[in-house]
Design a protein around this motif. Structure first.
Motif, mmCIF file in Angstrom:
data_model
loop_
_atom_site.group_PDB
_atom_site.id
_atom_site.type_symbol
_atom_site.label_atom_id
_atom_site.label_comp_id
_atom_site.label_asym_id
_atom_site.label_seq_id
_atom_site.Cartn_x
_atom_site.Cartn_y
_atom_site.Cartn_z
ATOM 1 N N ALA A 100 -28.280 39.374 -43.155
ATOM 2 C CA ALA A 100 -29.419 39.510 -42.252
ATOM 3 C C ALA A 100 -30.450 40.434 -42.886
ATOM 4 C CB ALA A 100 -28.977 40.056 -40.898
ATOM 5 N N LEU A 101 -31.705 40.145 -42.642
ATOM 6 C CA LEU A 101 -32.817 40.956 -43.119
ATOM 7 C C LEU A 101 -33.791 41.141 -41.963
ATOM 8 C CD1 LEU A 101 -34.202 42.286 -45.629
ATOM 9 C CD2 LEU A 101 -35.412 40.107 -45.930
ATOM 10 N N GLU A 102 -34.213 42.392 -41.719
ATOM 11 C CA GLU A 102 -35.120 42.664 -40.606
ATOM 12 C C GLU A 102 -36.225 43.611 -41.060
ATOM 13 O OE1 GLU A 102 -33.778 42.986 -36.339
ATOM 14 O OE2 GLU A 102 -34.355 45.083 -36.672
ATOM 15 N N ARG A 103 -37.442 43.345 -40.617
ATOM 16 C CA ARG A 103 -38.592 44.157 -40.985
ATOM 17 C C ARG A 103 -39.362 44.549 -39.736
ATOM 18 N NH1 ARG A 103 -44.067 43.432 -41.901
ATOM 19 N NH2 ARG A 103 -44.992 44.736 -43.544
ATOM 20 N N GLU A 104 -39.582 45.861 -39.561
ATOM 21 C CA GLU A 104 -40.368 46.382 -38.451
ATOM 22 C C GLU A 104 -41.751 46.787 -38.960
ATOM 23 O OE1 GLU A 104 -38.192 49.775 -37.265
ATOM 24 O OE2 GLU A 104 -36.608 48.665 -36.241
ATOM 25 N N ALA A 105 -42.776 46.463 -38.218
ATOM 26 C CA ALA A 105 -44.146 46.886 -38.530
ATOM 27 C C ALA A 105 -44.642 47.763 -37.384
ATOM 28 C CB ALA A 105 -45.060 45.683 -38.725
ATOM 29 N N TRP A 106 -44.956 49.026 -37.693
ATOM 30 C CA TRP A 106 -45.366 49.999 -36.697
ATOM 31 C C TRP A 106 -46.873 50.239 -36.759
ATOM 32 C CZ3 TRP A 106 -41.960 52.611 -33.329
ATOM 33 C CH2 TRP A 106 -40.604 52.312 -33.526
ATOM 34 N N ALA A 107 -47.414 50.791 -35.688
ATOM 35 C CA ALA A 107 -48.830 51.134 -35.652
ATOM 36 C C ALA A 107 -49.127 52.127 -36.774
ATOM 37 C CB ALA A 107 -49.208 51.734 -34.298
ATOM 38 N N GLY A 108 -50.302 51.995 -37.357
ATOM 39 C CA GLY A 108 -50.665 52.880 -38.457
ATOM 40 C C GLY A 108 -50.282 52.343 -39.815
ATOM 41 N N GLY A 109 -49.699 51.141 -39.867
ATOM 42 C CA GLY A 109 -49.370 50.533 -41.142
ATOM 43 C C GLY A 109 -47.997 50.850 -41.676
ATOM 44 N N GLU A 110 -47.185 51.659 -40.974
ATOM 45 C CA GLU A 110 -45.841 51.975 -41.434
ATOM 46 C C GLU A 110 -44.916 50.771 -41.227
ATOM 47 O OE1 GLU A 110 -44.597 54.518 -42.893
ATOM 48 O OE2 GLU A 110 -45.882 56.254 -42.529
ATOM 49 N N THR A 111 -44.034 50.545 -42.206
ATOM 50 C CA THR A 111 -43.050 49.471 -42.090
ATOM 51 C C THR A 111 -41.647 50.019 -42.367
ATOM 52 O OG1 THR A 111 -43.290 48.833 -44.416
ATOM 53 C CG2 THR A 111 -44.712 47.715 -42.805
ATOM 54 N N ALA A 112 -40.647 49.320 -41.859
ATOM 55 C CA ALA A 112 -39.251 49.700 -42.065
ATOM 56 C C ALA A 112 -38.442 48.423 -42.238
ATOM 57 C CB ALA A 112 -38.722 50.512 -40.883
ATOM 58 N N THR A 113 -37.650 48.354 -43.311
ATOM 59 C CA THR A 113 -36.890 47.152 -43.634
ATOM 60 C C THR A 113 -35.419 47.506 -43.817
ATOM 61 O OG1 THR A 113 -38.807 46.195 -44.751
ATOM 62 C CG2 THR A 113 -36.664 45.212 -45.227
ATOM 63 N N GLY A 114 -34.541 46.675 -43.296
ATOM 64 C CA GLY A 114 -33.109 46.877 -43.447
ATOM 65 C C GLY A 114 -32.388 45.560 -43.659
ATOM 66 N N TYR A 115 -31.194 45.631 -44.241
ATOM 67 C CA TYR A 115 -30.410 44.431 -44.476
ATOM 68 C C TYR A 115 -28.956 44.688 -44.114
ATOM 69 C CZ TYR A 115 -28.362 46.520 -48.673
ATOM 70 O OH TYR A 115 -27.669 47.331 -49.527
ATOM 71 N N ARG A 116 -28.206 43.593 -43.924
ATOM 72 C CA ARG A 116 -26.783 43.663 -43.611
ATOM 73 C C ARG A 116 -26.082 42.465 -44.245
ATOM 74 N NH1 ARG A 116 -27.274 43.367 -38.724
ATOM 75 N NH2 ARG A 116 -26.655 41.216 -38.263
ATOM 76 N N LEU A 117 -24.949 42.720 -44.910
ATOM 77 C CA LEU A 117 -24.134 41.671 -45.508
ATOM 78 C C LEU A 117 -22.696 41.860 -45.057
ATOM 79 C CD1 LEU A 117 -25.449 41.834 -49.199
ATOM 80 C CD2 LEU A 117 -26.058 40.114 -47.491
ATOM 81 N N LYS A 118 -22.008 40.774 -44.770
ATOM 82 C CA LYS A 118 -20.585 40.886 -44.447
ATOM 83 C C LYS A 118 -19.870 39.597 -44.829
ATOM 84 C CE LYS A 118 -20.587 39.509 -39.542
ATOM 85 N NZ LYS A 118 -20.212 39.946 -38.171
ATOM 86 N N GLY A 119 -18.571 39.723 -45.073
ATOM 87 C CA GLY A 119 -17.776 38.568 -45.454
ATOM 88 C C GLY A 119 -16.329 38.762 -45.078
ATOM 89 N N TRP A 120 -15.585 37.660 -45.003
ATOM 90 C CA TRP A 120 -14.180 37.703 -44.648
ATOM 91 C C TRP A 120 -13.481 36.511 -45.308
ATOM 92 C CZ3 TRP A 120 -18.320 36.492 -41.840
ATOM 93 C CH2 TRP A 120 -18.386 35.231 -41.228
ATOM 94 N N THR A 121 -12.205 36.696 -45.633
ATOM 95 C CA THR A 121 -11.454 35.673 -46.349
ATOM 96 C C THR A 121 -10.626 34.850 -45.370
ATOM 97 O OG1 THR A 121 -9.490 37.053 -46.682
ATOM 98 C CG2 THR A 121 -11.276 37.257 -48.302
ATOM 99 N N PRO A 122 -10.231 33.632 -45.772
ATOM 100 C CA PRO A 122 -9.265 32.886 -44.958
ATOM 101 C C PRO A 122 -7.938 33.630 -44.921
ATOM 102 C CG PRO A 122 -10.329 31.464 -46.596
ATOM 103 C CD PRO A 122 -10.686 32.865 -46.944
ATOM 104 N N ALA A 123 -7.162 33.417 -43.874
ATOM 105 C CA ALA A 123 -5.873 34.092 -43.731
ATOM 106 C C ALA A 123 -4.843 33.467 -44.662
ATOM 107 C CB ALA A 123 -5.402 34.016 -42.287
ATOM 108 N N LEU A 124 -4.078 34.326 -45.348
ATOM 109 C CA LEU A 124 -2.977 33.898 -46.197
ATOM 110 C C LEU A 124 -1.728 34.602 -45.700
ATOM 111 C CD1 LEU A 124 -1.878 32.409 -48.666
ATOM 112 C CD2 LEU A 124 -2.496 34.412 -50.044
ATOM 113 N N LEU A 125 -0.780 33.830 -45.168
ATOM 114 C CA LEU A 125 0.407 34.383 -44.530
ATOM 115 C C LEU A 125 0.032 35.360 -43.421
ATOM 116 C CD1 LEU A 125 2.669 35.015 -47.664
ATOM 117 C CD2 LEU A 125 2.660 33.036 -46.134
ATOM 118 N N GLY A 126 -1.063 35.047 -42.735
ATOM 119 C CA GLY A 126 -1.515 35.867 -41.623
ATOM 120 C C GLY A 126 -2.410 37.025 -41.997
ATOM 121 N N VAL A 127 -2.641 37.246 -43.302
ATOM 122 C CA VAL A 127 -3.429 38.393 -43.757
ATOM 123 C C VAL A 127 -4.807 37.932 -44.228
ATOM 124 C CG1 VAL A 127 -3.570 40.298 -45.393
ATOM 125 C CG2 VAL A 127 -1.365 39.651 -44.431
ATOM 126 N N SER A 128 -5.846 38.596 -43.766
ATOM 127 C CA SER A 128 -7.214 38.326 -44.217
ATOM 128 C C SER A 128 -7.905 39.643 -44.522
ATOM 129 C CB SER A 128 -7.997 37.541 -43.162
ATOM 130 O OG SER A 128 -8.087 38.277 -41.950
#
Length: 363
Positions: A100-128
């Motif tokens: 995910a990527l998000e960008r905020e634009a505030w009054a006065g020209g200030e900006t703020a940007t953030g990102y998020r990454l996540k992942g998960w594996t398939p279960a093997l013998l019940g473990v992921s």
């Protein structure tokens, strides 16, 4: 107000508009206002947004999805507009990634940007395995009553990051999970509580700032959760979760340990399944916690902190359904512990009970 339209198979368009307002009045307008008491002026916020989402199957074993949105916002303490993009890929048999990527634009020209990454594996013998990382800049409004220095203005921009890496085991009713967690912030912004607002100075003098903005830092720790079936009785299990942080730094509102555990029962009876029972007995608690208090005037990256004692509340919950009628009761702090508090010398109610009946007609 919200509307949705299907542009094509797997493609949806959403539009929404919302508005909220908050106002307050003094009970006695003739009395001199107490600077230690929070005062709320009338304020309102509104937003108008559009969102487009897509979901498609790929290679017969993967599902690709994405979402793009844009919001126009108005009102105190909000960015003027926010743009967001999210996308991910998940396997039919488990596993996946998303970002995910998000960008905020505030009054006065200030900006703020953030990102998020996540992942998960398939279960093997019940473990992921799973993991996530997020980082970026975010704007946070400061309390309207704060006597802010000119360099801070009305909005505080903070840099934050967080990482979580863990594993899960899930077989039938048995589920266990644990993760190492880390978070970092350059500063800790106020949450808006009364103690974080300007208050009556101790011994006269200027109104204190009460350390509205305090230094941040880095915290690491781990979290665990689980559900373990108890073979003594069908539907009986032990479940709970806990967070543990290191003690190298003291952050307000963040106890070193917090937990929630219970013995839970749920089952359905009779051939018609017209009798159903839920029951829980458990405990919630936390270690001693540092909170800010009103006090002498401090410089801006300083604070007045005091520690409140550990908090613990045993609870009991019961719900019974007969056909479509449910009778329930929720009893907190059944041991009548008398020292629970989140702020010095302001004790929680010794106990509290919620009970009632819910009847769903025509199923």
């Amino acid at each position: 107000m919200r509307g949705r339209y299907r542009l094509a198979e797997g493609i949806l368009a959403d539009a929404f508009w919302g508005r909220s307002s908050l106002g307050g009045e003094d009970e006695d307008e003739d009395e001199e206002p107490d600077p230690a008491e929070p005062v709320f002026d009338f304020r309102s916020r509104s937003q108008l947004g559009l969102r487009l989402s897509l979901e498609r199957e790929a290679l017969d074993a993967l599902v690709l999805w994405g979402e793009a949105g844009y919001r126009l916002q108005g009102g105190d303490g909000w960015a003027d507009n926010v743009s967001a993009l999210r996308a991910g890929l998940r396997g039919v048999g488990g596993g996946g990634v998303e970002g995910a990527l998000e960008r905020e634009a505030w009054a006065g020209g200030e900006t703020a940007t953030g990102y998020r990454l996540k992942g998960w594996t398939p279960a093997l013998l019940g473990v992921s395995l799973f993991g996530s990382i997020e980082s970026g800049r975010r704007g946070m409004p400061l309390p309207a009553l704060a006597e802010l220095p000119p360099e801070l203005g009305d909005v505080l921009f903070t840099d934050r990051s967080a990482t979580r890496i863990g594993a899960a085991f899930d077989v039938g009713a048995l589920a266990l999970a644990g993760a190492w967690i880390r978070m970092e912030a350059d500063v800790l912004a106020p949450l808006g509580f009364a103690a974080e607002r300007p208050g009556e100075p101790v011994g006269g003098g200027e109104r204190p700032r009460n350390g509205l903005v305090t230094p941040g830092g880095e915290r690491t720790g781990f979290e665990v959760s689980g559900n373990v079936p108890l073979l003594l009785l069908d539907g009986l299990s032990a479940t709970g979760s806990a967070h543990f942080w290191n003690d190298e730094e003291v952050w307000r509102y963040l106890p070193r340990r917090s937990y929630d555990a219970r013995i839970a029962f749920h089952d359905v009876f009779l051939p018609t399944e017209n009798l159903e029972v839920w029951a829980d007995v458990g405990v919630r608690g936390r270690d001693p916690m540092a909170v800010p208090i009103e006090g002498d005037t401090n410089p801006w990256l300083d604070t007045n902190l005091v520690t409140v004692p550990f908090d613990q509340s045993w609870f009991l919950r019961l719900q019974i359904r007969v056909v479509t009628v449910r009778v329930f009761v929720d009893w907190e702090n059944i041991t009548i512990r008398q020292r629970n508090q989140d702020y010095p010398d302001r004790l929680m109610p010794y106990t509290r009970t919620t009970y009632g009946v819910r009847w769903s007609l025509w199923n």
